[in-house]
Design an enzyme around this catalytic site. Structure first.
Site, PDB file in Angstrom:
ATOM      1  N   LYS A  11       0.816  -1.223   0.000  1.00  0.00           N
ATOM      2  CA  LYS A  11       0.000   0.000   0.000  1.00  0.00           C
ATOM      3  C   LYS A  11       0.848   1.272   0.000  1.00  0.00           C
ATOM      4  O   LYS A  11       0.372   2.335  -0.396  1.00  0.00           O
ATOM      5  CB  LYS A  11      -0.951   0.022   1.195  1.00  0.00           C
ATOM      6  CG  LYS A  11      -1.761  -1.255   1.396  1.00  0.00           C
ATOM      7  CD  LYS A  11      -2.555  -1.651   0.164  1.00  0.00           C
ATOM      8  CE  LYS A  11      -3.364  -2.913   0.436  1.00  0.00           C
ATOM      9  NZ  LYS A  11      -4.066  -3.386  -0.765  1.00  0.00           N
TER      10      LYS A  11
ATOM     11  N   TYR B 158     -12.707 -14.276   3.249  1.00  0.00           N
ATOM     12  CA  TYR B 158     -11.658 -13.282   3.456  1.00  0.00           C
ATOM     13  C   TYR B 158     -11.140 -13.341   4.899  1.00  0.00           C
ATOM     14  O   TYR B 158     -11.920 -13.301   5.855  1.00  0.00           O
ATOM     15  CB  TYR B 158     -12.194 -11.882   3.166  1.00  0.00           C
ATOM     16  CG  TYR B 158     -11.200 -10.780   3.488  1.00  0.00           C
ATOM     17  CD1 TYR B 158     -10.294 -10.342   2.531  1.00  0.00           C
ATOM     18  CD2 TYR B 158     -11.162 -10.212   4.757  1.00  0.00           C
ATOM     19  CE1 TYR B 158      -9.377  -9.354   2.825  1.00  0.00           C
ATOM     20  CE2 TYR B 158     -10.241  -9.223   5.061  1.00  0.00           C
ATOM     21  CZ  TYR B 158      -9.348  -8.801   4.094  1.00  0.00           C
ATOM     22  OH  TYR B 158      -8.434  -7.836   4.405  1.00  0.00           O
TER      23      TYR B 158
ATOM     24  N   TYR C 192      -3.377 -12.190   2.629  1.00  0.00           N
ATOM     25  CA  TYR C 192      -3.045 -11.839   1.243  1.00  0.00           C
ATOM     26  C   TYR C 192      -1.881 -12.669   0.707  1.00  0.00           C
ATOM     27  O   TYR C 192      -2.059 -13.558  -0.132  1.00  0.00           O
ATOM     28  CB  TYR C 192      -2.717 -10.352   1.136  1.00  0.00           C
ATOM     29  CG  TYR C 192      -3.906  -9.454   1.372  1.00  0.00           C
ATOM     30  CD1 TYR C 192      -4.777  -9.120   0.341  1.00  0.00           C
ATOM     31  CD2 TYR C 192      -4.169  -8.943   2.636  1.00  0.00           C
ATOM     32  CE1 TYR C 192      -5.878  -8.301   0.558  1.00  0.00           C
ATOM     33  CE2 TYR C 192      -5.261  -8.126   2.867  1.00  0.00           C
ATOM     34  CZ  TYR C 192      -6.114  -7.815   1.827  1.00  0.00           C
ATOM     35  OH  TYR C 192      -7.196  -7.013   2.053  1.00  0.00           O
TER      36      TYR C 192
END
Length: 332
Positions: free
Chosen positions: A48, A262, A288
């Site tokens: 990010k 998730y 992830y």
């Protein structure tokens, strides 16, 4: 691709290393390299940070004084956004969605959540399934009502401005591969909010590098995930001034490794975390990068990467491991 046209705040340690993984390559029978975007530096690093360089550039150009963003409870994006806000002297308003439903103490208070608070973000929690777009706008309105100037960053920093960070990464990666005389046959990475995946696709297309990107889905079904990536890749190419370069067939996602949902951990992702750690000492996260590695392992063991040189783009997230200690620890 002339990125100096866009406002940018330098936050990341770049270029991140590109390294071979010899022991994992031997274990899987495939030549595997790793792009270490866990080493971008900001509050422990992660993917990010590249996006936030452009998002913060835009925020400061608009004279914002408060960043507003959202994510799941153990969001890597939120941690890095809180750090970017602190580094730039901005306030940070965060909405954490209780997306997994976990009430474990380490998940609720440790890992990224601990760092969010340490970095000075104002944190508010909402139940799973909340309309997060509406919550972002509501929070931005509250900031305006008290005289602030909010800048709203979508989950994952995944809009066309944020995706510029991974268009830039595509250029950086190809230049490094050329220095190593490495012909990349495929890039593998996690795909969730789509900014990393879409930015890579757009960047590679704009510079004319014919390298496919395999996104391993962490949340959405295949059709939905590919549609998100495709839309954002096109928007990013438009922003770069090359709308015609991105073709629909460039976006591909394997969403068979989401598991129960998730952020939910299963034996397959623990096996992937363990293999990466115990071959080349690579620390992944269970949400992830661990699921992306699970997908890469599955493709390798099925013979789908035979003869290829593969670059695994590590999106970071090891800080979140400490929110999963009670689940992962007993399995090791």
């Amino acid at each position: 691709m002339h990125l100096a046209r866009f406002p940018r705040v330098r936050l990341a340690h770049l270029p991140t290393p590109l390294e071979p993984l010899p022991r994992l390559s031997e274990a899987l029978g495939v030549e595997i390299w790793i792009k270490r975007d866990d080493c971008t530096g900001l509050a422990g690093g992660g993917n990010k940070t590249r996006k936030l360089e452009f998002l913060l550039g835009d925020a400061l150009e608009q004279e914002a004084d408060t960043l507003v963003t959202q994510g799941a409870v153990q969001s890597n994006h939120v941690r890095q956004t809180a750090a970017a806000a602190a580094a730039c002297g901005l306030a940070c308003e965060v909405i954490l969605e209780e997306r997994t439903g976990s009430k474990a103490e380490d998940y609720v208070w440790n890992g990224n959540v601990l760092l969010d608070r340490l970095l000075g973000a104002r944190v508010r929690r909402v139940p799973g399934g909340t309309d997060m777009v509406a919550e972002l706008e509501r929070t931005a309105d509250e900031v305006r009502a008290r005289g602030g100037r909010p800048y709203v960053i979508p989950g994952g920093g995944s809009n066309a401005i944020g995706a510029l960070g991974y268009a830039d990464c595509a250029r950086e990666l190809v230049a490094q591969a050329d220095d190593f005389d490495l012909k990349i046959d495929r890039i593998v990475t996690a795909t969730g909010s789509a900014g990393t995946h879409a930015g890579l696709v757009a960047g590679l297309a704009v510079i004319g590098a014919d390298v496919p990107v395999l996104g391993i889905g962490v949340r959405a079904p295949k059709e939905k995930q590919e549609a998100m990536v495709r839309k954002l890749a096109h928007e990013t190419a438009v922003l770069l001034g090359h709308a015609d370069r991105v073709r629909d067939e460039m976006t591909f996602a394997d969403c068979d490794h989401v598991g129960e949902g998730y952020g939910l951990v299963d034996d397959a992702v623990i096996d992937a975390l363990t293999l990466a750690a115990r071959t080349d000492g690579i620390i992944l996260d269970p949400v992830y990068s661990g699921k992306a590695m699970e997908g890469l392992i599955a493709w390798a063991r099925a013979g789908r990467l035979q003869g290829e040189a593969v670059v695994f783009l590590h999106t970071g997230g090891a800080q979140g491991l400490f929110g999963y200690g009670s689940e992962i620890g007993p399995q090791l």
